[in-house]
Write a protein that holds these residues in place. Structure first.
Motif, PDB file in Angstrom:
ATOM      1  N   LYS A 156      36.767  56.575  48.349  1.00  0.00           N
ATOM      2  CA  LYS A 156      35.723  56.008  47.490  1.00  0.00           C
ATOM      3  C   LYS A 156      36.280  55.477  46.178  1.00  0.00           C
ATOM      4  O   LYS A 156      35.665  54.628  45.542  1.00  0.00           O
ATOM      5  N   SER A 157      37.438  55.995  45.779  1.00  0.00           N
ATOM      6  CA  SER A 157      38.010  55.546  44.518  1.00  0.00           C
ATOM      7  C   SER A 157      38.852  54.283  44.672  1.00  0.00           C
ATOM      8  O   SER A 157      39.207  53.644  43.687  1.00  0.00           O
ATOM      9  N   LEU A 158      39.179  53.932  45.915  1.00  0.00           N
ATOM     10  CA  LEU A 158      39.987  52.730  46.132  1.00  0.00           C
ATOM     11  C   LEU A 158      39.149  51.488  45.856  1.00  0.00           C
ATOM     12  O   LEU A 158      37.938  51.465  46.089  1.00  0.00           O
ATOM     13  N   PRO A 159      39.795  50.422  45.387  1.00  0.00           N
ATOM     14  CA  PRO A 159      39.049  49.173  45.146  1.00  0.00           C
ATOM     15  C   PRO A 159      38.609  48.532  46.456  1.00  0.00           C
ATOM     16  O   PRO A 159      39.243  48.692  47.503  1.00  0.00           O
ATOM     17  N   GLU A 160      37.524  47.783  46.392  1.00  0.00           N
ATOM     18  CA  GLU A 160      37.050  47.036  47.548  1.00  0.00           C
ATOM     19  C   GLU A 160      37.757  45.693  47.659  1.00  0.00           C
ATOM     20  O   GLU A 160      37.829  45.111  48.743  1.00  0.00           O
ATOM     21  N   VAL A 161      38.234  45.192  46.551  1.00  0.00           N
ATOM     22  CA  VAL A 161      38.910  43.908  46.557  1.00  0.00           C
ATOM     23  C   VAL A 161      40.020  43.918  45.505  1.00  0.00           C
ATOM     24  O   VAL A 161      39.858  44.487  44.422  1.00  0.00           O
ATOM     25  N   SER A 162      41.138  43.310  45.858  1.00  0.00           N
ATOM     26  CA  SER A 162      42.260  43.136  44.925  1.00  0.00           C
ATOM     27  C   SER A 162      42.352  41.665  44.554  1.00  0.00           C
ATOM     28  O   SER A 162      42.502  40.806  45.425  1.00  0.00           O
ATOM     29  N   LEU A 163      42.234  41.378  43.274  1.00  0.00           N
ATOM     30  CA  LEU A 163      42.406  40.010  42.789  1.00  0.00           C
ATOM     31  C   LEU A 163      43.872  39.797  42.442  1.00  0.00           C
ATOM     32  O   LEU A 163      44.467  40.592  41.706  1.00  0.00           O
ATOM     33  N   ILE A 164      44.461  38.756  42.979  1.00  0.00           N
ATOM     34  CA  ILE A 164      45.871  38.447  42.752  1.00  0.00           C
ATOM     35  C   ILE A 164      45.920  37.189  41.887  1.00  0.00           C
ATOM     36  O   ILE A 164      45.535  36.095  42.327  1.00  0.00           O
ATOM     37  N   ILE A 165      46.419  37.344  40.639  1.00  0.00           N
ATOM     38  CA  ILE A 165      46.321  36.248  39.672  1.00  0.00           C
ATOM     39  C   ILE A 165      47.684  35.980  39.026  1.00  0.00           C
ATOM     40  O   ILE A 165      48.067  36.650  38.059  1.00  0.00           O
ATOM     41  N   PRO A 166      48.451  35.030  39.549  1.00  0.00           N
ATOM     42  CA  PRO A 166      49.701  34.650  38.872  1.00  0.00           C
ATOM     43  C   PRO A 166      49.387  33.882  37.583  1.00  0.00           C
ATOM     44  O   PRO A 166      48.489  33.037  37.571  1.00  0.00           O
ATOM     45  N   VAL A 167      50.108  34.190  36.519  1.00  0.00           N
ATOM     46  CA  VAL A 167      49.886  33.484  35.255  1.00  0.00           C
ATOM     47  C   VAL A 167      51.230  33.110  34.639  1.00  0.00           C
ATOM     48  O   VAL A 167      52.201  33.855  34.724  1.00  0.00           O
ATOM     49  N   TYR A 168      51.239  31.947  34.017  1.00  0.00           N
ATOM     50  CA  TYR A 168      52.438  31.462  33.329  1.00  0.00           C
ATOM     51  C   TYR A 168      51.991  30.695  32.093  1.00  0.00           C
ATOM     52  O   TYR A 168      51.379  29.635  32.206  1.00  0.00           O
ATOM     53  N   ASP A 169      52.264  31.257  30.919  1.00  0.00           N
ATOM     54  CA  ASP A 169      51.871  30.655  29.643  1.00  0.00           C
ATOM     55  C   ASP A 169      50.370  30.364  29.594  1.00  0.00           C
ATOM     56  O   ASP A 169      49.940  29.223  29.376  1.00  0.00           O
ATOM     57  N   GLU A 170      49.566  31.392  29.789  1.00  0.00           N
ATOM     58  CA  GLU A 170      48.108  31.247  29.788  1.00  0.00           C
ATOM     59  C   GLU A 170      47.454  32.158  28.749  1.00  0.00           C
ATOM     60  O   GLU A 170      46.348  32.657  28.952  1.00  0.00           O
ATOM     61  N   GLU A 171      48.105  32.383  27.610  1.00  0.00           N
ATOM     62  CA  GLU A 171      47.595  33.350  26.636  1.00  0.00           C
ATOM     63  C   GLU A 171      46.183  33.037  26.158  1.00  0.00           C
ATOM     64  O   GLU A 171      45.387  33.952  25.902  1.00  0.00           O
ATOM     65  N   GLU A 172      45.823  31.770  26.047  1.00  0.00           N
ATOM     66  CA  GLU A 172      44.505  31.405  25.541  1.00  0.00           C
ATOM     67  C   GLU A 172      43.390  31.632  26.570  1.00  0.00           C
ATOM     68  O   GLU A 172      42.210  31.640  26.199  1.00  0.00           O
ATOM     69  N   ASN A 173      43.762  31.822  27.831  1.00  0.00           N
ATOM     70  CA  ASN A 173      42.759  31.949  28.888  1.00  0.00           C
ATOM     71  C   ASN A 173      42.523  33.384  29.345  1.00  0.00           C
ATOM     72  O   ASN A 173      41.511  33.658  30.008  1.00  0.00           O
TER      73      ASN A 173
END
Length: 275
Positions: free
Chosen positions: A12-29
């Motif tokens: 029950k503690s495991l997530p239902e979905v894993s979001l995979i988000i690569p970022v490169y120089d995105e500090e403002e977002n």
């Protein structure tokens, strides 16, 4: 009994979905994106795995700050810019949920679409691809993308309207089985097709970039087209492996015929001894 209860609690503690988000120089977002994800998934257990692909700005600092308020965040820091394929594989390997969703960190992918991806996965798809029906980019990005998708449909025999959209949902076992490198993330649908995956496509809201600059360029387009023909070659011969040996044999036969003809020419034109 206590052991059984503990396993149930862990599940029950495991997530239902894993979001995979690569970022490169995105500090403002980062701050806006994290808040939008939290709003979109308020009723869903999730983890958001950000892969900082060697950013040179304050991206890592922004992620670290956001994690204080959002413990669902996980951060993977790469020492240099390895590229999107490597970043995605790092995220897939770390994912804990049965479903992985990939999206870009530039705010052009709308987190409000995530429930629609989950619904499509629940209907039996192994891979759900986003389709930017109304793409909010300039002509300098839309035109090459349209050409690329047209070539992809012809070369790779796929009916997807937007093969290169980074907004996708995967069965996690499928995602973890991929072997992405270079620019192979562009051909995820084809690689999944080669594994027998059930693939579907849904329209998604696409937004204009607010901050930063696009990492897309002519060199990436050229590499992408070359990789496309490589994947098409592999796909063709995986489906009909004997054709590969037939074409190799044909090449050797042609080479032999040309060599033989040249030697005969030398024999009768100069009288040179052959053999």
């Amino acid at each position: 009994m206590s052991g059984s209860t503990r396993v149930e609690s862990d599940e029950k503690s495991l997530p239902e979905v894993s979001l995979i988000i690569p970022v490169y120089d995105e500090e403002e977002n980062i701050g806006v994106l994290v808040s939008e994800i939290a709003d979109a998934l308020a009723e869903i257990r999730y983890e958001a795995i950000f892969i900082d692909d060697g950013s040179r700005d304050g991206t890592l600092s922004e992620l670290t700050t956001a994690r204080h308020e959002h413990p669902e965040l996980r951060i993977i820091k790469l020492k240099r810019n390895w590229g999107k394929s490597t970043a995605l594989m790092m995220g897939f390997e770390a994912a804990l949920a049965p479903v992985c969703i990939t999206l870009d960190g530039d705010l052009q992918d709308d987190p409000a679409e995530i429930p629609a991806f989950l619904e499509a996965i629940s209907r039996g798809s192994d891979l759900v691809c986003g389709w930017r029906d109304k793409r909010r980019d300039g002509i300098s990005k839309r035109l090459p993308s349209n050409i690329y998708n047209a070539l992809g449909r012809w070369t790779l025999r796929t009916r997807l309207k937007d093969m290169n959209c980074g907004f996708k949902a995967f069965d996690s076992n499928l995602a973890k089985s991929l072997n992405l490198y270079g620019d192979m993330h562009r051909y995820i649908p084809v690689l999944c097709k080669m594994k027998g995956a059930v693939i579907s496509e849904i329209p998604v809201n696409h937004r204009p970039r607010r901050h930063g600059r696009s990492k897309y360029g002519s060199k990436r387009l050229l590499r992408g087209i070359l990789d496309m023909f490589t994947v098409g070659f592999l796909l063709s011969f995986l489906e009909r492996p004997l054709h590969l040996f037939g074409r190799i044999g044909l090449l050797f036969s042609l080479a032999g015929a040309v060599t033989g003809g040249y030697l005969v020419f030398l024999k009768y034109s100069t009288g040179a001894a052959i053999g």
